[in-house]
Design a protein around this motif. Structure first.
Motif, short mmCIF file in Angstrom:
data_model
loop_
_atom_site.label_atom_id
_atom_site.label_comp_id
_atom_site.label_asym_id
_atom_site.label_seq_id
_atom_site.Cartn_x
_atom_site.Cartn_y
_atom_site.Cartn_z
N LYS A 405 77.76 17.45 -50.13
CA LYS A 405 76.43 17.74 -49.60
C LYS A 405 76.37 17.46 -48.11
N VAL A 406 77.08 16.42 -47.68
CA VAL A 406 77.11 16.09 -46.25
C VAL A 406 78.20 16.89 -45.54
N ALA A 412 80.17 24.17 -42.61
CA ALA A 412 79.46 25.43 -42.35
C ALA A 412 79.09 25.56 -40.87
N SER A 413 78.58 24.49 -40.28
CA SER A 413 78.19 24.54 -38.87
C SER A 413 79.40 24.69 -37.96
N SER A 414 80.51 24.04 -38.30
CA SER A 414 81.72 24.14 -37.47
C SER A 414 82.28 25.56 -37.50
N LEU A 415 82.26 26.21 -38.66
CA LEU A 415 82.75 27.59 -38.73
C LEU A 415 81.86 28.52 -37.91
N ILE A 416 80.55 28.28 -37.92
CA ILE A 416 79.64 29.08 -37.11
C ILE A 416 79.91 28.84 -35.62
N ALA A 417 80.24 27.60 -35.25
CA ALA A 417 80.58 27.31 -33.85
C ALA A 417 81.84 28.08 -33.43
N CYS A 418 82.82 28.16 -34.35
CA CYS A 418 84.01 28.97 -34.06
C CYS A 418 83.63 30.44 -33.90
N MET A 419 82.70 30.89 -34.72
CA MET A 419 82.25 32.27 -34.64
C MET A 419 81.60 32.57 -33.29
N LEU A 420 80.92 31.55 -32.72
CA LEU A 420 80.31 31.68 -31.39
C LEU A 420 81.28 31.32 -30.28
N THR A 510 85.18 31.44 -47.15
CA THR A 510 84.62 30.12 -47.43
C THR A 510 83.27 30.24 -48.14
N VAL A 511 82.41 31.13 -47.66
CA VAL A 511 81.10 31.33 -48.30
C VAL A 511 81.29 31.84 -49.73
N SER A 512 82.23 32.75 -49.94
CA SER A 512 82.47 33.30 -51.28
C SER A 512 82.93 32.21 -52.25
N ILE A 513 83.85 31.35 -51.80
CA ILE A 513 84.37 30.29 -52.68
C ILE A 513 83.27 29.29 -53.03
N VAL A 514 82.52 28.87 -52.02
CA VAL A 514 81.47 27.87 -52.27
C VAL A 514 80.34 28.47 -53.12
N ALA A 515 79.91 29.69 -52.80
CA ALA A 515 78.83 30.32 -53.56
C ALA A 515 79.25 30.61 -55.00
N GLY A 516 80.55 30.73 -55.23
CA GLY A 516 81.03 31.02 -56.58
C GLY A 516 80.99 29.83 -57.52
N LYS A 517 80.69 28.64 -57.00
CA LYS A 517 80.59 27.45 -57.86
C LYS A 517 79.18 27.38 -58.45
N LEU A 518 78.94 28.20 -59.44
CA LEU A 518 77.60 28.35 -60.02
C LEU A 518 77.20 27.07 -60.75
N GLY A 519 75.95 26.70 -60.58
CA GLY A 519 75.41 25.52 -61.25
C GLY A 519 75.73 24.20 -60.58
N ASP A 520 76.48 24.22 -59.50
CA ASP A 520 76.83 22.99 -58.79
C ASP A 520 75.80 22.72 -57.70
N ARG A 521 74.99 21.69 -57.87
CA ARG A 521 73.95 21.39 -56.90
C ARG A 521 74.51 20.85 -55.58
N ASN A 522 75.74 20.40 -55.59
CA ASN A 522 76.32 19.85 -54.38
C ASN A 522 76.58 20.91 -53.32
N ILE A 523 76.59 22.18 -53.70
CA ILE A 523 76.85 23.24 -52.73
C ILE A 523 75.58 23.72 -52.04
N LEU A 524 74.40 23.29 -52.51
CA LEU A 524 73.15 23.84 -52.00
C LEU A 524 72.91 23.56 -50.52
N PRO A 525 73.23 22.37 -49.96
CA PRO A 525 73.07 22.21 -48.51
C PRO A 525 73.91 23.20 -47.71
N PHE A 526 75.14 23.46 -48.17
CA PHE A 526 75.99 24.47 -47.51
C PHE A 526 75.33 25.84 -47.59
N MET A 527 74.83 26.21 -48.77
CA MET A 527 74.20 27.51 -48.93
C MET A 527 72.91 27.60 -48.12
#
Length: 692
Positions: A405-406, A412-420, A510-527
């Motif tokens: 969660k942390v 996610a933010s670091s990958l976006i920074a690389c994107m920028l 990365t988004v595909s792998i994390v979003a594919g973990k259905l039912g896992d509440r720990n991925i929600l901050p990333f999403m």
């Protein structure tokens, strides 16, 4: 006994900036005995002591006058006989028939008559203080420069003389601030500290230069450095209470002093951790008052050691904040260099093994790949490390559990920074954000970006609605990210476009792998952070179209459809207004604070979202059961907002289900990640020759 040993940490732990500008209730934790540091006379070597300028104490404030006025009310004293001593005992103010003293003698006295200070007297006072301040400042500069050029050991008396001299300068600054900010001072007088950069001069000449001199003489100067840190820390606390006009500056100075105190502590690791937390507390308070300032994030990055993913997050946030901190480009190399040396096999084998054993493969591969992008390094090395990162991701998320969660928001933010491209002026998305802000505010220059504060909300919404109206966007009219060229041995990154094209397929995977973990509440901050970024892109014309080919729309739809709706209010999800609600200890979620201040975040949060009811600092990282429903509401609301664009997603109000449009299904998605697979090494074969 304290162990006298020079600390080993890198130079980035030591605050080394100069600033001017404008802190929270403070109570001094240390009260050193100033009488121990009196200035000695000049020695035989010609070293001048601080006795040439007498130590001045802060002038009396209005509070001191108020306390002094209470001295007129007193009790008569009588003495009780004792074989050894006499003890004075207060006598009751009520009349006693047995007393010989008449009651009239015990009445309250009138307050002493006071005369208001005139404006001319106040100006003369400020001028006089400034004249003495300049002389002491000049002496401090001369001695620090002289001692910085030599390596001669100073005696205890000489160190104490230097401490007394700098203490005098701090007191002179305190007097100057009190006089110039007097309640009766004119506006011109109140502007003097800013006009002459007095906060910056006090930090530079009164504190920082001397601390650096002490630091370079460690371990012999350890005790003197401790004494001066406590002295400066106490003075900053006093200024924060008595001169609130520069509240932000005092808070940041307190954080810097706590970092110095942390860095010189090696004997007791618990004390070191305590001072690290103290510095972090001050910097978080500074971030609350200046959330868009990247410099504060840079300080937090230094304190994030030894968590390299957390360091990457804070350093990258400092570079892609609304007001970025360019100096972080130098500091971030202290994070990258050890990993890049290990990647290129340039360092000693023993050091490489030590570095490798410190971090997990997931952490080291992500940070090393980001370092290669930042330094425009080898494309082949990047492909090696980023492939390792994607292979480790699935299992790492599972093993991390609630810790994701942390860390998920940091990744996610670091990958976006690389994107920028870490805020490079050549990057398309970075320029798009900056240019759009200037257009909304009618500016041609870009000194700062106060999106959401100076920008009219109606103007922002009208621009957004006009762009997506009638779904008439033609892809040919807009620029789109070029596909990555794959593993290219012996070639390096040459431009910001190269960096973006190579990070986009990684981000998509990365988004595909994390979003594919259905039912896992720990991925929600990333999403939550990922969906908020996509929605913010839609406010900048052409930004979402630029990377639409890499967004895994089908995976996002599946994740939203399987999200638990327990406690979720459908009316909030389907409304246009931002879903604000009380969640746990406040209306902010833990991941809201890492997002705050990023260049794209003002397009997501309302302008007053971090005002009023703000979660306490100690409770921001707490994950409470009451966060589940508000977090799900945010994700679903962002899904409905993205569906309102009528280009990528659909939302059925009756069935409460999301779907992909035909256009989104026709996009290539993250298939281009296959192009980043590492090529096998070329095998050279012996050439056979036929005898003639």
């Amino acid at each position: 006994m304290r162990r006298s040993k020079r600390p080993a940490p890198g130079d980035d732990q030591w605050p080394n900036k100069i600033r001017s500008g404008s802190a929270s209730p403070y109570s001094a934790r240390h009260d050193p005995d100033y009488s121990l540091y009196q200035s000695p006379p000049p020695d035989s070597n010609g070293f001048h002591s601080a006795q040439q300028t007498p130590v001045s104490s802060p002038r009396a404030t209005s509070r001191q006058h108020a306390s002094g006025s209470r001295q007129g009310y007193h009790f008569p004293i009588r003495e009780i006989s004792d074989p050894d001593r006499k003890i004075p005992v207060p006598r009751s103010p009520d009349p006693d028939p047995d007393d010989d003293v008449p009651y009239e003698d015990t009445k309250m006295l009138l307050q002493p008559e006071t005369r208001p200070i005139s404006q001319e007297q106040l100006v003369n006072e400020v001028k006089g203080i400034y004249a003495g301040l300049v002389m002491v400042e000049k002496k401090c500069v001369e001695i620090c420069q002289q001692q910085a050029q030599t390596t001669n050991k100073l005696s205890n008396e000489q160190w104490q003389a230097l401490i007394a001299l700098h203490r005098t300068l701090l007191h002179e600054h305190h007097d100057f601030f009190l006089a110039s900010q007097h309640p009766t001072a004119s506006p011109a007088l109140r502007r003097l500290p800013t006009k002459y950069a007095m906060p910056a001069r006090m930090w530079r000449h009164g504190i920082h230069s001397f601390l650096e001199l002490l630091r370079h003489r460690l371990p012999y100067s350890l005790e003197h450095m401790l004494s001066f840190v406590y002295l400066a820390y106490q003075m900053m606390g006093l200024l924060m209470e008595s001169v609130p006009a520069f509240h932000e500056t005092w808070i940041e100075c307190l954080g810097d002093l706590a970092r110095y105190r942390m860095a010189i502590e090696e004997a007791d690791m618990r004390d070191r951790e305590t001072w690290s937390n103290v510095a972090r507390t001050w910097y978080n308070k500074a971030a609350d008052r200046s959330p868009d300032t990247g410099r504060i994030q840079h300080h937090l990055a230094v304190l994030a050691r030894p968590n390299i993913v957390c360091q990457l997050f804070y350093y990258s946030k400092a570079l892609i904040s609304v007001n970025p901190f360019p100096n972080a480009r130098d500091s971030i190399m202290l994070l990258y260099n050890p990993l890049l040396e290990m990647s290129s096999h340039k360092g000693p084998p023993v050091k490489q093994e030590s570095t490798l054993s410190k971090y997990s493969k997931f952490d080291s591969s992500l940070v090393t790949a980001a370092g290669i992008l930042f330094t425009k390094g080898s494309i082949h090395d990047y492909c090696v490390h980023i492939t390792q990162f994607t292979l480790e991701l699935d299992n790492h998320v599972t093993r991390s559990g609630s810790n994701w969660k942390v860390q998920g928001t940091e990744v996610a933010s670091s990958l976006i920074a690389c994107m920028l491209d870490f805020g490079s002026e050549e990057n398309f998305l970075w320029k798009a954000f900056r240019t759009h802000h200037d257009k909304l505010n009618g500016k041609t220059d870009r000194p700062s970006m106060d999106i959401g504060h100076n920008t009219d909300l109606t103007t922002k919404e009208d621009s957004h609605r006009k762009f997506w109206k009638d779904n008439s966007i033609n892809t040919k009219d807009f620029r789109q990210a070029a596909p990555a060229a794959g593993d290219l041995p012996d070639l390096k990154f040459t431009s910001a476009d190269d960096v973006t094209s190579y990070i986009l397929p990684v981000w998509s995977t990365t988004v595909s792998i994390v979003a594919g973990k259905l039912g896992d509440r720990n991925i929600l901050p990333f999403m939550h952070l990922t969906l908020a970024f996509l929605w913010s892109l839609s406010y900048v014309p052409g930004a979402l179209v630029y990377l639409e080919n890499y967004v895994p729309w089908a995976k996002l739809v599946l994740s939203l459809n399987t999200l638990s709706r327990s406690g979720v209010v459908d009316a909030k999800i389907e409304a246009k207004e931002f879903p604000q609600q009380q969640s746990g200890t406040g209306r902010q979620l833990p991941e809201d604070f890492p997002m705050r201040g990023l260049v794209w975040a003002p397009y997501y949060f309302p302008s007053d979202f971090f005002e009023g009811q703000v979660v306490d600092e100690d409770e921001r990282t707490l994950e409470l059961p009451s966060h589940a429903a508000p977090r799900a509401e945010r994700c679903l609301w962002l899904g409905v907002r993205l569906a309102s664009l009528n280009r990528y997603m659909t939302y059925n109000v009756t069935t409460k289900q999301f779907g992909c449009t035909e256009f989104a299904e026709s996009l290539p998605g993250n298939a281009s990640m296959n192009t980043l697979h590492v090529l096998p090494p070329t095998v050279e074969r012996d050439v056979s020759m036929t005898d003639v």
